[in-house]
Design a protein around this motif. Sequence first.
Motif, PDB file in Angstrom:
ATOM      1  N   PHE A   8      -4.580  -9.251  -3.653  1.00  0.00           N
ATOM      2  CA  PHE A   8      -3.724  -8.178  -3.051  1.00  0.00           C
ATOM      3  C   PHE A   8      -3.209  -8.450  -1.403  1.00  0.00           C
ATOM      4  N   PRO A   9      -2.117  -8.506  -1.184  1.00  0.00           N
ATOM      5  CA  PRO A   9      -2.023  -8.965   0.054  1.00  0.00           C
ATOM      6  C   PRO A   9      -2.134  -7.706   1.019  1.00  0.00           C
ATOM      7  N   LEU A  10      -2.259  -8.040   2.473  1.00  0.00           N
ATOM      8  CA  LEU A  10      -2.647  -7.218   3.454  1.00  0.00           C
ATOM      9  C   LEU A  10      -1.304  -6.453   3.600  1.00  0.00           C
ATOM     10  N   SER A  11      -0.409  -7.044   3.588  1.00  0.00           N
ATOM     11  CA  SER A  11       0.885  -6.109   3.501  1.00  0.00           C
ATOM     12  C   SER A  11       1.079  -5.078   4.621  1.00  0.00           C
ATOM     13  N   ASN A  12       1.272  -3.742   4.259  1.00  0.00           N
ATOM     14  CA  ASN A  12       1.276  -2.573   5.108  1.00  0.00           C
ATOM     15  C   ASN A  12       0.147  -1.820   5.242  1.00  0.00           C
ATOM     16  N   ALA A  13      -1.124  -2.328   5.069  1.00  0.00           N
ATOM     17  CA  ALA A  13      -2.274  -1.311   5.148  1.00  0.00           C
ATOM     18  C   ALA A  13      -2.713  -0.963   6.218  1.00  0.00           C
ATOM     19  N   PHE A  35      -3.475   3.398  -2.532  1.00  0.00           N
ATOM     20  CA  PHE A  35      -3.203   2.317  -3.636  1.00  0.00           C
ATOM     21  C   PHE A  35      -2.461   1.252  -3.465  1.00  0.00           C
ATOM     22  N   ILE A  36      -2.765   0.373  -4.019  1.00  0.00           N
ATOM     23  CA  ILE A  36      -1.633  -0.873  -4.198  1.00  0.00           C
ATOM     24  C   ILE A  36      -1.680  -1.455  -5.729  1.00  0.00           C
ATOM     25  N   ASP A  37      -0.518  -1.772  -6.094  1.00  0.00           N
ATOM     26  CA  ASP A  37      -0.640  -2.456  -7.444  1.00  0.00           C
ATOM     27  C   ASP A  37      -0.229  -3.647  -7.411  1.00  0.00           C
ATOM     28  N   LEU A  38      -0.879  -4.529  -8.336  1.00  0.00           N
ATOM     29  CA  LEU A  38      -0.543  -5.946  -8.794  1.00  0.00           C
ATOM     30  C   LEU A  38      -0.844  -6.304 -10.028  1.00  0.00           C
ATOM     31  N   TRP A  68       0.710  -0.939  -0.013  1.00  0.00           N
ATOM     32  CA  TRP A  68      -0.019   0.063   0.119  1.00  0.00           C
ATOM     33  C   TRP A  68       0.919   1.306  -0.040  1.00  0.00           C
ATOM     34  N   THR A  69       0.334   2.179  -0.735  1.00  0.00           N
ATOM     35  CA  THR A  69       1.181   3.577  -0.870  1.00  0.00           C
ATOM     36  C   THR A  69       0.114   4.548  -0.621  1.00  0.00           C
ATOM     37  N   GLU A  70       0.656   5.603   0.210  1.00  0.00           N
ATOM     38  CA  GLU A  70      -0.110   6.864   0.159  1.00  0.00           C
ATOM     39  C   GLU A  70       0.265   8.030  -0.843  1.00  0.00           C
ATOM     40  N   GLY A 115      -0.067  -5.133 -13.116  1.00  0.00           N
ATOM     41  CA  GLY A 115      -0.619  -3.989 -13.826  1.00  0.00           C
ATOM     42  C   GLY A 115      -1.857  -3.488 -13.519  1.00  0.00           C
ATOM     43  N   MET A 116      -2.385  -3.715 -12.253  1.00  0.00           N
ATOM     44  CA  MET A 116      -3.877  -3.288 -12.014  1.00  0.00           C
ATOM     45  C   MET A 116      -3.621  -2.582 -10.666  1.00  0.00           C
ATOM     46  N   ARG A 117      -4.562  -1.740 -10.500  1.00  0.00           N
ATOM     47  CA  ARG A 117      -4.412  -0.704  -9.042  1.00  0.00           C
ATOM     48  C   ARG A 117      -5.759  -0.817  -8.519  1.00  0.00           C
ATOM     49  N   LEU A 118      -5.807  -1.291  -7.132  1.00  0.00           N
ATOM     50  CA  LEU A 118      -6.954  -0.852  -6.351  1.00  0.00           C
ATOM     51  C   LEU A 118      -6.685   0.493  -5.697  1.00  0.00           C
ATOM     52  N   TYR A 119      -7.486   1.518  -6.134  1.00  0.00           N
ATOM     53  CA  TYR A 119      -7.265   2.855  -5.618  1.00  0.00           C
ATOM     54  C   TYR A 119      -8.305   3.401  -4.593  1.00  0.00           C
ATOM     55  N   ILE A 120      -8.067   4.057  -3.832  1.00  0.00           N
ATOM     56  CA  ILE A 120      -8.984   4.634  -2.747  1.00  0.00           C
ATOM     57  C   ILE A 120      -8.689   6.282  -2.671  1.00  0.00           C
ATOM     58  N   GLY A 121      -9.640   6.900  -3.260  1.00  0.00           N
ATOM     59  CA  GLY A 121      -9.610   8.333  -3.462  1.00  0.00           C
ATOM     60  C   GLY A 121     -10.211   8.966  -2.332  1.00  0.00           C
ATOM     61  N   CYS A 122      -9.302   9.745  -1.565  1.00  0.00           N
ATOM     62  CA  CYS A 122      -9.880  10.316  -0.167  1.00  0.00           C
ATOM     63  C   CYS A 122      -9.832  12.100  -0.370  1.00  0.00           C
ATOM     64  N   PRO A 123     -10.685  12.762  -1.270  1.00  0.00           N
ATOM     65  CA  PRO A 123     -10.610  13.923  -0.844  1.00  0.00           C
ATOM     66  C   PRO A 123     -10.848  14.691   0.690  1.00  0.00           C
ATOM     67  N   THR A 124     -10.458  15.669   0.848  1.00  0.00           N
ATOM     68  CA  THR A 124     -10.319  16.177   2.040  1.00  0.00           C
ATOM     69  C   THR A 124     -10.973  17.485   2.233  1.00  0.00           C
ATOM     70  N   LYS A 125     -11.367  17.768   3.272  1.00  0.00           N
ATOM     71  CA  LYS A 125     -12.360  19.186   3.462  1.00  0.00           C
ATOM     72  C   LYS A 125     -11.246  20.172   3.177  1.00  0.00           C
TER      73      LYS A 125
END
Length: 154
Positions: A123-128, A37-40, A25-27, A42-52
């Motif tokens: 996608f592994p748990l790794s450092n989530a 997001f985390i890559d595997l 996982w990368t921030e 060639g694919m990416r699981l992505y969490i977009g977090c707009p902030t106030k």
Amino acid sequence: MKKTILVTLLAACASLPTLAAEGRWTEGYGQGNLEYFIDLSGMRLYIGCPTKDGSADAMSSVSFYNINTNAAAKAFTITANGITFEGPFDANSRVGENNFIALINALRKGNAVVKVGKQSYTFPLSNAAKVIPAPSSKGFSCNTIDLLPNLVRN
């Protein structure tokens, strides 16, 4: 001549997609928004977090896409910690917010299996838990309905 080579090299590097360490996982932060997001393969699981402080009226979201083509999956499932979620989705309604919070909690506890059609990606748990803040913590600043009470609630 040296200047032309340097400019060409810089342009080539700038056009490459941002890559995370495979299976970790990368921030990131861009245009006022946090992203996880985390890559595997060639694919990416992505969490977009707009902030106030960044995009005050945009909602957090979850998507899955091909890194090389930037093509997003129109429908996919994520199974994490024994719970299955339908994606993509936004945290712009009570149901979306509940799914978003539950998914964040599940990703911090176990592997995630994403299915698109007949393809599966584990996608592994790794450092989530170290990278993605717990929704109940002060470090969690993703926009959701509860964090933005002035928006119309669904």
